[in-house]
Motif scaffolding. Sequence first.
Motif, PDB file in Angstrom:
ATOM      1  N   LEU A 360       0.818  -1.211   0.000  1.00 38.55           N
ATOM      2  CA  LEU A 360       0.000   0.000   0.000  1.00 38.55           C
ATOM      3  C   LEU A 360       0.848   1.255   0.000  1.00 38.55           C
ATOM      4  CD1 LEU A 360      -2.843  -1.009   2.476  1.00 38.55           C
ATOM      5  CD2 LEU A 360      -2.898  -0.969  -0.016  1.00 38.55           C
ATOM      6  N   CYS A 361       2.116   1.154   0.370  1.00 34.93           N
ATOM      7  CA  CYS A 361       2.996   2.314   0.285  1.00 34.93           C
ATOM      8  C   CYS A 361       3.364   2.639  -1.160  1.00 34.93           C
ATOM      9  CB  CYS A 361       4.261   2.088   1.102  1.00 34.93           C
ATOM     10  SG  CYS A 361       4.010   2.283   2.882  1.00 34.93           S
ATOM     11  N   ILE A 362       3.185   1.683  -2.060  1.00 34.82           N
ATOM     12  CA  ILE A 362       3.411   1.965  -3.477  1.00 34.82           C
ATOM     13  C   ILE A 362       2.309   2.874  -3.989  1.00 34.82           C
ATOM     14  CG2 ILE A 362       3.639   0.942  -5.768  1.00 34.82           C
ATOM     15  CD1 ILE A 362       4.546  -1.642  -4.399  1.00 34.82           C
ATOM     16  N   GLU A 363       1.058   2.476  -3.715  1.00 36.19           N
ATOM     17  CA  GLU A 363      -0.131   3.226  -4.104  1.00 36.19           C
ATOM     18  C   GLU A 363      -1.335   2.549  -3.468  1.00 36.19           C
ATOM     19  OE1 GLU A 363      -0.542   3.008  -8.299  1.00 36.19           O
ATOM     20  OE2 GLU A 363      -0.592   0.817  -8.360  1.00 36.19           O
ATOM     21  N   PRO A 364      -2.439   3.252  -3.311  1.00 32.88           N
ATOM     22  CA  PRO A 364      -3.659   2.587  -2.834  1.00 32.88           C
ATOM     23  C   PRO A 364      -4.058   1.474  -3.797  1.00 32.88           C
ATOM     24  CG  PRO A 364      -3.896   4.964  -2.713  1.00 32.88           C
ATOM     25  CD  PRO A 364      -2.622   4.712  -3.459  1.00 32.88           C
ATOM     26  N   MET A 365      -4.441   0.350  -3.244  1.00 35.98           N
ATOM     27  CA  MET A 365      -4.691  -0.828  -4.068  1.00 35.98           C
ATOM     28  C   MET A 365      -6.060  -1.408  -3.799  1.00 35.98           C
ATOM     29  SD  MET A 365      -1.185  -3.038  -4.202  1.00 35.98           S
ATOM     30  CE  MET A 365       0.283  -2.441  -5.019  1.00 35.98           C
ATOM     31  N   ALA A 366      -6.585  -2.099  -4.809  1.00 39.07           N
ATOM     32  CA  ALA A 366      -7.820  -2.844  -4.662  1.00 39.07           C
ATOM     33  C   ALA A 366      -7.540  -4.153  -3.941  1.00 39.07           C
ATOM     34  CB  ALA A 366      -8.439  -3.111  -6.035  1.00 39.07           C
ATOM     35  N   HIS A 367      -8.591  -4.767  -3.447  1.00 45.56           N
ATOM     36  CA  HIS A 367      -8.451  -6.018  -2.700  1.00 45.56           C
ATOM     37  C   HIS A 367      -7.820  -7.107  -3.565  1.00 45.56           C
ATOM     38  CE1 HIS A 367      -9.865  -9.844  -0.920  1.00 45.56           C
ATOM     39  NE2 HIS A 367      -9.706  -9.204   0.224  1.00 45.56           N
ATOM     40  N   SER A 368      -8.264  -7.206  -4.819  1.00 45.53           N
ATOM     41  CA  SER A 368      -7.713  -8.248  -5.687  1.00 45.53           C
ATOM     42  C   SER A 368      -6.232  -8.020  -5.960  1.00 45.53           C
ATOM     43  CB  SER A 368      -8.481  -8.288  -7.000  1.00 45.53           C
ATOM     44  OG  SER A 368      -8.414  -7.042  -7.660  1.00 45.53           O
ATOM     45  N   SER A 369      -5.810  -6.773  -6.081  1.00 46.76           N
ATOM     46  CA  SER A 369      -4.385  -6.488  -6.304  1.00 46.76           C
ATOM     47  C   SER A 369      -3.564  -6.883  -5.093  1.00 46.76           C
ATOM     48  CB  SER A 369      -4.186  -5.005  -6.616  1.00 46.76           C
ATOM     49  OG  SER A 369      -4.906  -4.633  -7.764  1.00 46.76           O
ATOM     50  N   LEU A 370      -4.102  -6.647  -3.907  1.00 47.39           N
ATOM     51  CA  LEU A 370      -3.399  -7.062  -2.699  1.00 47.39           C
ATOM     52  C   LEU A 370      -3.280  -8.574  -2.631  1.00 47.39           C
ATOM     53  CD1 LEU A 370      -4.915  -4.644  -0.031  1.00 47.39           C
ATOM     54  CD2 LEU A 370      -2.577  -4.657  -0.865  1.00 47.39           C
ATOM     55  N   VAL A 371      -4.358  -9.268  -2.986  1.00 46.82           N
ATOM     56  CA  VAL A 371      -4.325 -10.735  -2.948  1.00 46.82           C
ATOM     57  C   VAL A 371      -3.279 -11.261  -3.928  1.00 46.82           C
ATOM     58  CG1 VAL A 371      -5.667 -12.807  -3.473  1.00 46.82           C
ATOM     59  CG2 VAL A 371      -6.701 -10.958  -2.166  1.00 46.82           C
ATOM     60  N   LYS A 372      -3.179 -10.660  -5.109  1.00 44.34           N
ATOM     61  CA  LYS A 372      -2.182 -11.104  -6.085  1.00 44.34           C
ATOM     62  C   LYS A 372      -0.767 -10.836  -5.601  1.00 44.34           C
ATOM     63  CE  LYS A 372      -5.157 -10.401 -10.126  1.00 44.34           C
ATOM     64  NZ  LYS A 372      -5.366  -9.597 -11.349  1.00 44.34           N
ATOM     65  N   GLY A 373      -0.582  -9.812  -4.780  1.00 41.58           N
ATOM     66  CA  GLY A 373       0.753  -9.456  -4.315  1.00 41.58           C
ATOM     67  C   GLY A 373       1.201 -10.216  -3.085  1.00 41.58           C
ATOM     68  N   LEU A 374       0.337 -11.079  -2.530  1.00 43.41           N
ATOM     69  CA  LEU A 374       0.679 -11.845  -1.325  1.00 43.41           C
ATOM     70  C   LEU A 374       0.814 -13.319  -1.668  1.00 43.41           C
ATOM     71  CD1 LEU A 374      -1.765 -10.200   1.245  1.00 43.41           C
ATOM     72  CD2 LEU A 374       0.683  -9.795   1.024  1.00 43.41           C
TER      73      LEU A 374
END
Length: 1335
Positions: A360-374
């Motif tokens: 989230l420090c990169i930019e505000p993210m959607a839930h699906s983007s967070l899931v893909k990044g974990l």
Amino acid sequence: MEDEVEENQQQLQIMNQEHGIKKLMTNKELSELQNELEALKDMNKQAEISLLMEQGQSREKVEEVGSILMSINNLAERCYLPTYGALQDINVVKMMDMVEGMEEVKRQFGQHIAVEPEWEAGFSLQIQLRHILTMFQDWCSSDEEILLLTFKECHRALMQCTNQPFRREASDYYMCKHILHVRPYKVSQEPVSIHLPISRLLAGLYVLMCRTGAIERLQNPESYDFAQLVELPLRCVVLAAQVSAEMWRRNGLSLVSQVYYYQDVKCRDEMYDKDILMLQIAASKMEPNHFLMLILLRFELFDLFNGSHSGRDQDELIHLNRLTEEMLYLLIVIVGERYIPGISHVTKEDVTMREVIHLLCIEPMAHSSLVKGLPENESHETGLESVITKVATFKKPGVSGHGLYEVKKERLEEFNPFFYHYSRSQHSKAEESQKKRRAQEGSDKALRPPLPPAFCPDFASVVRLLCCDIIIHILRRVLQKAAEEKTTHWTEAMIQRALHLIGQALLEEKTQLEDSTVEEVTFDFSLKARIIGSEHDKSVFLLLSKIKSVPSLEAQKDMIKWLLQMFEIVKCLREKSSPAASMSVETAKPEESVQDKEKAERKRKAEAAKLHRQKIMAQMSAMQKNFIESNKMLYDNMPESGLQGEPVTASESSTNNQMELCVAIGPHRGPTPAEREVLTCILCQEEQEVTTQAPAMVLTACVQRSTVLTQCRGKLPAAQTTDDGSSYPLLMPPELAVGTHTGSCGHVMHATCWQKYFEAVQNTTRNRLHAELIFDLENGEYLCPLCKSLCNTVVPLIPLEQLTFNYENAELIGQHLTMPRWIQVIGARVNGLKSVTQDNDNKSPDEDRGFSGEVQPDFRSILSYGVQEPRRFSDSISDMIVVCATTVYRVGLQTPPNELCPRVPLMTWNTCAFTIQAIENILQEEGKPLFGSLQNRQLAGLKAIVQFAATQRIKSSQAVIQRHFADMLGVLLPAMSRNTPSIVEVDFFHLLVGLVLSVPSLYQEETVDLQPSAVSSAYNHLYILHLVTMAHMLQVLFISTDFPAVAGEDDTEEAKAAAEWYSMVSQYTKRPVSEVSGSAVAERIKRGIEPFLRCAALFFNCLTGVHPPEELFTTAVTSQGQLEPLCSYLALPSNVFQLFQEHRDTVMPLLQRWSESPVVSKALKGKLQTVRYPRRRNRLIDLPDDYSALLNQASHFQCPKSTDDERKHPTLCLCCGAMLCSLSSCCLSQMDGEDVGACTAHAATCGAGVGMFLRIRECEIVLRASKTRGSTYPAPYLDDYGETDPHLMRGNPLHLCPERYKKLKQLWQQHCILEEIARSLEVVNVMFAFEWQML
């Protein structure tokens, strides 16, 4: 006896006949059975043949499989059997030993690799093993004995591994009085593999032993050579660093891809993370100086930092700088990355929270983007749900986009700019984002290292790396380069990483000093940083002070200041010069003073810049005044702005009060504003005034068929035909089944510029792949050069006609030209013009009489009320009128272009009327005022369409226009034409537009081109509107049958007039006259005609330019309150029923004829389906809030044409609610000789080729524009995180978003579906065309 004999003979004969019949039947059955037997024998033979063939094929397959198995066994004997044994006897460690070191790569020199090697199989195997290895380690940790046994077995297997061996004997390496005895190995010159499962499993098991305490039971821990254990992971990390430094470019994309997946979220937890873990294990067990020397050796930087490197090649310097950056980054990671259970006292939840914070420090993210990044665990869970509310706040989505999570401010202090899971691009984005945030908050731009958790006891010695001699030496050399050498020998990224390392060391020392006494703390980085090299002014502390003034390090200035402050803080803690509380105050003061100084400096610079700007503006003003003074004669002769070409009325001085009237038509019409319109071409950027004689300027436009306003969806209208059998759309039916809409984005071009642009588009796009999916070149489609809207024609810009209106003359003419007289004059003119084109023998005797039986005046008497010369247009404007009219004709009638066809002017009037009705529908639907709501470009487009429709007659045959006028006028005056439709079969706004725009043709003479004067036009418009309004009121009454009875006395004049009118009409229609409420009749009629009046106001405003009343610019006025200003603007009485009283003698015969129509009788008896007024405003269907309701509906849907039980692809039409079976052969139908799918066929009847469908199982909207064009669009259903779920991949509960569905409705109502399809296809590079016609 004879009788008995005869009876017996008859019985015998009968028995013989029966026997013969039975014999025949038996023979027939026998023959059939024999045929069946023969067929069975044939089938048996075929079955035997098939069986033999299958047996032969099976035998061949068995032989082939046997050969393959023999080959596999032979390969196995040569490959793994001698070393590992049979597969069933191989354990997990042996299997990983088989993978250890596979797919080695070696750096290419001289030339690029010829063939890209295959690498996907290894990573596919790694992805499959990822969760298995994690679960295996968890299982081992459940029992200490198993854990120790597995660790020893892995260590033994690793020691026996022969991959990537050393080629040379061990040597001694010297640096800063430290000696390292190790074998040399250069990753850039020797083979290296990225697949190291045993090494990584060993690292994971070691950490688990530390967590469980089993490490204490490990026998002979000093016997483990950690320098050897870390060798392979270190090589892999160096390989990734060298690839990042572009040293392996000749090895192709395969290696780049391997390194990418090595650090990607799909593989990193069992690859990159485990390599870092092994490095941290080795750092905790090895002597820190030796460990750093080993890293310098493997990074091939040992000679550079030892002072013995002499290379000066530019490429080599670049590579060395990049490698130095990567080496410093690795040291930051080894020391700072402690969020691993077992390395420090953290939990898995803490690890997930840190991952989320840094994403989230990169930019505000959607839930699906967070899931893909974990990373996911074996259950495909990320743990996001349990931590997201602790670290982030949710921001709901708007009409478009996703719901976004934003990191909480109190969590920003945990941000690490060198987070080891950042890619290079993510690191840059995060750094830029945080610097921008700090600047907005008024803070400095220093991105300080966060305070990490303490190491566990088994890893506590890792921090010794930060205070050993080698790290001081490395930092000194890096800072010394920045202070003394050229910029080619160092980079800002290198300095940034060195500063971060210093910050980590100072934070560690500060933490230890705060937690323990000075005597107990052995961490002495600050002391060494001040002392080592101080005799030559080259200590770390002094070098920091030097590089503070380096211009190219301005971005790091705040960080250097913070480090110098940290040195002072640590010094105070060591000296114990003041209590901790006062220390924090003292350290805050210099920081605050520095910030105050910077703010004061910025303020001073801003004030100086302001004074400088004021001085420049004063100089410019003085120069301007001097120029005006010196050129005073020129300015005196210039006319005032805005007055050029302004017309002056004949009686301006005596009619000032009339000028302020807001009346569009009639003798009291307001003035047309005199505006000088100068526009800029979007292509050549040249300005030009819009005049009738200037070269044409055009607006981009799109003409399309539309069913947005239809009152009979799914039913195509029966085309009216002429004598020659061709379709003749003279009168639009009230159902508005299919209209022709013309929309414009409002962008202006020169006609010549547009023609060049269009030709260029035609030439350049023909060779584009699947260009026909975006726009149809054959039908003149193109994209607007500026906004990329889909267009297929241009509308010429025609200025408003500046008429000279004489109010005194208008009053005099009005005393003579009453409505009866006007009807007589018009009738005489129509009949007189007919006599010119028809033989006198064919003329009926009644044609010399008017509708009232009176003798008509001379057919040229119409000219006596005022004529003038028609407007003249330049050739280019005339050509553009033809271009636009031909496109409207071609698209509206779906016929080949023919500019000479008599239906061309009809189609231009129809598209003008339908476009106005569509705009009025949108304004009413959105609750916006009639005037002032449209954007300037939209209003310009509407005015251009009306003016184009008004002037189109100049390019058509005047005889054709006159015939159209006579036919249309016959609806209002049945005596003037035969076989005219009833008033319930006509849309009166289309009729109004056609009559108003065609009436000037009556003034055309054979030898002279004439048109009505301003006064004549005013009366023409007035009486046409009065007649049409009265006919429309009667139309509304005919379809309204449920009026309530009189409940009380109707006191108002309007109610009495309405009741009287209703009674009079009932007599003509022979309906039983009943006492109805006059107020109810008045209310129903006014509501019914209000849309017509609103459309008429828009039309006459664009036609005459007269400013409307202010009440029509606001929504605060109620519908009842708006009717009065509408009537005032249209020169109608506020009590519309007064029209019938004012023109009683004229209207009575018309009422009788209108009411006696057989069609009206059928409508009154309910035998004819009619349209109720005001018309139903079409909307998209109502969708359920819960998407599961749609899924349930789709699950019960069965295609009526399908023979199986398969559910196919249920698709919902959002225009009518029909459930269709798409992408299925069972519902194919023929259209223009081609097979099309159910949705395509449905769109042709439901939306005139345009459709909007919801594919339920895919959860996506499909937009259709023609048989071959379409695109997908996000469904209006969102999950709890504000995201759509195409193809239902995530499976979250979905709910309807009203805002997004409203946007879809607007997309449909505003005729923007074609534009949306073109834009979406323009963005996406279509490689393989989808067969939209089969949908």
